[in-house]
Scaffold this active site. Structure first.
Site, PDB file in Angstrom:
ATOM      1  N   ARG A 236       2.635 -33.700  -4.587  1.00 57.21           N
ATOM      2  CA  ARG A 236       1.186 -33.510  -4.561  1.00 57.21           C
ATOM      3  C   ARG A 236       0.720 -33.018  -5.931  1.00 57.21           C
ATOM      4  O   ARG A 236       1.406 -32.243  -6.596  1.00 57.21           O
ATOM      5  CB  ARG A 236       0.788 -32.494  -3.489  1.00 57.21           C
ATOM      6  CG  ARG A 236       0.829 -33.053  -2.068  1.00 57.21           C
ATOM      7  CD  ARG A 236      -0.323 -34.002  -1.844  1.00 57.21           C
ATOM      8  NE  ARG A 236      -0.420 -34.485  -0.474  1.00 57.21           N
ATOM      9  CZ  ARG A 236       0.068 -35.644  -0.047  1.00 57.21           C
ATOM     10  NH1 ARG A 236       0.728 -36.425  -0.884  1.00 57.21           N
ATOM     11  NH2 ARG A 236      -0.096 -36.010   1.209  1.00 57.21           N
ATOM     12  N   HIS A 284      -0.647 -42.683  -8.001  1.00 55.56           N
ATOM     13  CA  HIS A 284      -0.387 -42.275  -6.615  1.00 55.56           C
ATOM     14  C   HIS A 284       0.130 -43.474  -5.819  1.00 55.56           C
ATOM     15  O   HIS A 284      -0.376 -43.797  -4.733  1.00 55.56           O
ATOM     16  CB  HIS A 284      -1.643 -41.702  -5.963  1.00 55.56           C
ATOM     17  CG  HIS A 284      -1.331 -40.736  -4.847  1.00 55.56           C
ATOM     18  ND1 HIS A 284      -2.048 -39.595  -4.623  1.00 55.56           N
ATOM     19  CD2 HIS A 284      -0.361 -40.757  -3.887  1.00 55.56           C
ATOM     20  CE1 HIS A 284      -1.559 -38.946  -3.577  1.00 55.56           C
ATOM     21  NE2 HIS A 284      -0.525 -39.639  -3.111  1.00 55.56           N
TER      22      HIS A 284
END
Length: 321
Positions: A236, A284
């Protein structure tokens, strides 16, 4: 109605994702279950299940008969971003497809750094032919994995097949075949001294927020075949202090980084990460959620719940994952 529990509608609440593919998969997996993209009115008692990705805060509080929340991400910090989150079970994604995709990304990045990919790409751009005779074997490199959940354990197994030594660190003690495991605050120092390449697959919680910072980098091993350590973050963006990463690269505390996640996404076009010579950047994309592999297990859990069976892959609200 099954075992006294009436089937209700499914709310699909996605921010930043096109819903069409997800709706198609829901119709295939659960043709008898109506799907909606928004509640009917301020209070909607007809919705029993919510499948969410970064849902609007307060949205789920409008569903008095909500029974289960399903997260569309491997992490669930996006769910906990809602201050009005109802007190119902939260199920996290555990998908063989997603796990394999993450392991592919981890192996790709580890091998790229191990086999000097950034150096060779720079040499190609400059039309430089330089033969490296002292190539290290995988057995000369130790990869440290921060986070030994489903994703971390699978990545460790794949790396071991390639011949790498693997160590790991987690909040609580784990036993993983062929991996030297460390845990908790007491184990973090020995873990950071153990590896050459660090792969981060931690959940984002208050305890792990910006754990990737200057203090951590200073404790990482500098003894290995690659000199300064390499950092790979596919967990993250909130795990990393981005100013500290850039400073560590410039000061030589880190030799290179691969980053798939960032504090702000999409990444600002003005960010120095885009052009930094020691940064490999991906958008991502390490383990994209695939509707066909994620929706069917969720529907099976809904069916099982209505038969009175226990839910699996439940999130521990106290731990935050």
């Amino acid at each position: 109605m099954t075992n006294g529990i009436e089937s209700g509608r499914i709310l699909l609440a996605l921010t930043g994702m096109a819903p069409e593919f997800w709706i198609d998969e829901l119709h295939k997996a659960a043709p008898g279950r109506p799907v909606t993209l928004a509640p009917d009115g301020e209070v909607d008692p007809s919705i029993h299940y919510a499948i969410v990705w970064k849902q609007t805060p307060g949205l789920l509080a409008r569903l008095p008969n909500l029974k289960v929340i399903f997260s569309l991400g491997a992490g669930v910090d996006h769910v906990f971003g809602d201050p009005d989150l109802p007190d119902v079970p939260i199920v996290r994604v555990v998908s063989e497809n997603l796990t394999r995709r993450m392991s592919e990304y981890v192996v790709w990045q580890v091998l790229d750094h191990h086999r000097l990919g950034p150096r060779y790409r720079a040499q190609q751009a400059d039309r430089v032919w330089h033969e490296d005779r002292d190539q290290k074997a995988a057995a000369d490199i130790t990869v440290g994995i921060m986070g030994l959940g489903e994703l971390g354990r699978d990545a460790a197994a794949k790396l071991r097949v390639m011949g790498f030594n693997v160590t790991g660190w987690s909040r609580t003690q784990k036993q993983v075949e062929g991996v030297t495991c460390h845990a908790g605050d007491d184990g973090l120092g020995p873990f950071l001294a153990s590896a050459d390449i660090f792969v981060v697959l931690l959940p984002l919680t208050p305890d792990t927020h910006e754990i990737l910072n200057r203090d951590l980098f200073q404790k990482m091993s500098k003894r290995g075949a690659l000199g300064a350590p390499v950092l790979i973050n596919a967990g993250r963006g909130g795990l990393q202090n981005e100013a500290d990463i850039l400073a560590a690269l410039d000061e030589g505390l880190l030799s290179a980084v691969s980053l798939d996640v960032f504090q702000q996404e999409p990444l600002d076009p003005a960010s120095p990460f885009w052009s930094h010579p020691k940064v490999t950047l991906t958008p991502h994309a390490a383990a994209a959620s695939n509707p066909s592999s994620l929706i069917a297990p969720m529907v099976r859990q809904m069916d099982a719940h209505e038969r009175g069976e226990a839910l699996i892959n439940l999130v521990d609200r106290n731990a935050g994952y």
